[in-house]
Scaffold this active site. Structure first.
Site, short mmCIF file in Angstrom:
data_model
loop_
_atom_site.label_atom_id
_atom_site.label_comp_id
_atom_site.label_asym_id
_atom_site.label_seq_id
_atom_site.Cartn_x
_atom_site.Cartn_y
_atom_site.Cartn_z
N HIS A 6 0.86 -1.19 0.00
CA HIS A 6 0.00 0.00 0.00
C HIS A 6 0.89 1.23 0.00
O HIS A 6 1.82 1.33 0.80
CB HIS A 6 -0.88 -0.01 1.25
CG HIS A 6 -1.66 1.24 1.45
ND1 HIS A 6 -2.45 1.80 0.48
CD2 HIS A 6 -1.78 2.06 2.53
CE1 HIS A 6 -3.02 2.91 0.94
NE2 HIS A 6 -2.63 3.09 2.18
N HIS B 258 0.89 5.77 -1.05
CA HIS B 258 0.16 6.95 -1.52
C HIS B 258 0.98 7.56 -2.65
O HIS B 258 1.20 8.77 -2.67
CB HIS B 258 -0.03 7.95 -0.38
CG HIS B 258 -1.05 7.55 0.64
ND1 HIS B 258 -1.96 8.44 1.18
CD2 HIS B 258 -1.33 6.35 1.19
CE1 HIS B 258 -2.74 7.79 2.05
NE2 HIS B 258 -2.37 6.54 2.08
N ASP C 12 0.97 -4.70 -21.00
CA ASP C 12 1.97 -5.70 -20.64
C ASP C 12 1.71 -6.27 -19.25
O ASP C 12 2.25 -7.32 -18.88
CB ASP C 12 3.38 -5.09 -20.67
CG ASP C 12 3.95 -5.00 -22.08
OD1 ASP C 12 3.48 -5.74 -22.96
OD2 ASP C 12 4.88 -4.20 -22.29
N HIS D 148 -8.75 7.64 -1.61
CA HIS D 148 -7.68 7.16 -0.77
C HIS D 148 -6.41 6.97 -1.61
O HIS D 148 -5.77 7.96 -1.96
CB HIS D 148 -8.14 5.86 -0.07
CG HIS D 148 -7.21 5.35 0.97
ND1 HIS D 148 -7.54 4.36 1.85
CD2 HIS D 148 -5.94 5.70 1.28
CE1 HIS D 148 -6.52 4.12 2.66
NE2 HIS D 148 -5.54 4.93 2.33
N TYR E 211 8.30 -13.21 -23.52
CA TYR E 211 9.00 -12.10 -22.86
C TYR E 211 9.78 -12.66 -21.68
O TYR E 211 9.30 -13.51 -20.95
CB TYR E 211 8.00 -11.05 -22.38
CG TYR E 211 8.68 -9.86 -21.76
CD1 TYR E 211 9.04 -8.76 -22.53
CD2 TYR E 211 8.98 -9.84 -20.41
CE1 TYR E 211 9.67 -7.66 -21.97
CE2 TYR E 211 9.62 -8.75 -19.84
CZ TYR E 211 9.97 -7.67 -20.62
OH TYR E 211 10.60 -6.58 -20.06
#
Lengths: 233, 233, 233, 233
Positions: B96, B98, B121, B172, B230
């Site tokens: 998490h 910001h 991708d 948020h 890839y």
């Protein structure tokens, strides 16, 4: 040895954080620390580059902005700091910068709307932008009046400097403060990031809604309320 | 010696990547790593600055977010991590942040539209933005409900957490995850770059079209399909 | 010792410039160098992070994109490089990145208009943005067709790869090239800066006029014309 | 030993500040220093990368832009510097960059409006943007005419080069100057920051008002007036 040595050192260290955090270009900023027992505060000397600044260059002034100790001229914004320290006994440090995004909002003469929890974790209101001063106030004791412009705007809006620790001055730039100068420095960096995120959200979606009240309260209380659970006890 | 030492070390290293990748300011982020055999996960302590964080500070909690080992208080977002780990058995780590551009999209309450192959991708859908929660959910067990807000949004949209490893929470900020915490950290950095590119494209050309379906499929399959080509075998 | 050691070293050094110039995140980019006498080119292995890449990891392939030397899988974009090297005998190196601003223009499916002398010092045309491919081309030999998409667009517009050393692919990202791979790397950095300046000018003033023809000619000729006077003789 | 050694060293040091301040990419910039007693100035050689530039590479030229000392070719902008030094006896150094935000305004052919005190601390006018040159001037002695384009614009607007130490050239980029080359370098960095803040304010609020006259005067005078109180005595 100066009785203000620790105060100067604290002020020096706070000032040196400002370029490190990317908040000042050249000399465009200053931090101050108060000693309420002695009735003085320490502030950066005016126009001295950060890379040559030394603790002993810090100037000690009283709440009328008169120099108590120090050979240099104090920051040209000293009177604004003095008014805020005198009028708001709860604050321990003040920071002024021209950080890019916060200054862009100040130039636009707009409050920074509360749009997300990054903002709400720190304050429950929009970041207030005080309006331009009257011409008479500008021509007079300008930096002294700048302090009053901030205080009057807070009183008009019913804001407490304990809860809202930052302000924009129209056409000018931000001031932040806190119980300690470390908190004031932290607030300057938070404000710049909040200003940047709000700029991006507003240019991406001009009709972006303000944060709903329930979320404003929740995020502020989990960090600052009686039952806060953010950070260590 | 703690039986969780390796888990703490892995969690510590993942958390330390976040400031290095420019994804967090101060303490605005956290990473967690699960040990499914032991039924616990490791998570950053709340509000501890990254430059003083040590592996032994990492907190071990169970899937009800109760502390199993560690003297510090776990991240204030711990309950969100706990709900996601319990409900999604395929994920091994959660991040998490910001981060600036992803948070700007979350504040604008907008999905990040799939506009190019940098996005394709990594996922074939728009990055979903879960709507604001009801006031009752916010006032109640907020961080627990945040986990459910993510899960419910994925179920409503028919998205799989194996294929879409990132989400925005309205007002948020983002959460990302992955089979490993390294992948979750990688996804956080990819999301921030995808969010930045989409911001630029959308402000340059507000009517920018979404990527056509044939190209979405092609780029995702060359990286993730049965015949992917890839990366190294 | 490999007969391709110098070629691998040159390719390695060019690739390592890309993160240093801020043009790639993680593995989102690749550089290649041709040896026309030997009929091969050197290219980055697919998905290998730049901080662990070594000169001996570089893969040598021929103009059909078949591996000639190297244990790793070559870049997933190898066929695009192969088509460009085969079709354009005058180029010596190719660079592909997902640099932020250039990619934002590609996602917006817009040419980058020539607005100033920073652009005109390098090319006299808008930076062309090749349109999205047909679904059949995407589903088929995609990376091979990507090369042809570039070549066809240049032929359609009457552009020479000697004069215009960069292109955007709609929904994807830029390719640049040059007589040497050093020039191709340089062009990638110039393109990103030109893309950024044009983004800023266009969002500031949506009706910004293109550069007038006299100025386009003047700046290009002083750098590239028969009587050029930029740089050392 | 050259009689111009100190002049070359000063010029070298000023040029090296430009990449350090983030104002130039590759070779897109140059700084010059005048010696009025000797009737010459020192300037960066053309197209030499900053990381290989040495003090002895600096070229000495007279006010007709003829080389007096130095084996390299002087900057392709040398004639512009020569015209400004000859016509404006009060200036001691000139800096030309293609810094990103200032160049974006030049490309948009717009003056940078005075919106805040960051701007007013340095000049009381909008940063002037000289219009595009006539085709005849471009085709002729282009860099010489560029100097005259600046001087003529200042005369037309009644601006003094002592008070306004910066200009934008439409479609091109900025020039700054000062009593010393250090001041010219400082002005280049200030201009870039002022350009960036104005870009942000104008895109946030397109009808943003210019700074009111009382505030323009106050901020300029506290820094530059007879009773200035910014900086040390």
């Amino acid at each position: 040895m100066s009785q203000y040595q620790d105060l100067k050192q604290a002020c020096y260290e706070a000032n040196m954080q400002l370029p490190k955090l990317g908040l000042v270009l050249f000399t465009f900023g200053n931090a101050s620390v108060v000693d309420r027992d002695k009735g003085v505060f320490a502030i950066k000397p005016s126009g001295v580059p950060y890379d040559t600044l030394r603790p002993e260059d810090i100037v000690i002034v009283d709440f009328d902005a008169n120099t108590v100790e120090g050979s240099g001229r104090p920051s040209s914004d000293t009177k604004t700091h003095a008014v805020l320290f005198r009028h708001w006994p709860e604050i321990g440090g003040i920071v002024h910068t021209h950080s890019t995004y916060a200054t862009a909002w100040a130039q636009a003469q707009l409050d920074i709307p509360i749009l997300g929890t990054t903002h709400a974790d720190h304050l429950t209101a929009d970041v207030p932008c005080a309006p331009p001063m009257d011409d008479a106030m500008i021509a007079g004791n300008y930096e002294h009046q700048t302090g009053w412009q901030i205080i009057n705007e807070f009183e008009k809006r019913g804001l407490s400097p304990r809860e809202v620790e930052m302000v924009l001055l129209s056409n000018h730039a931000p001031f932040t403060w806190g119980k300690t100068v470390e908190k004031a420095v932290y607030n300057s960096a938070v404000l710049e990031e909040v200003a940047r995120m709000a700029y991006l959200s507003c240019t991406l979606r001009p009709d972006v809604p303000r944060l709903k009240q329930a979320l404003i309260q929740k995020h502020y209380e989990r960090k600052h309320g009686a039952n806060s659970y953010y950070g260590q006890r």
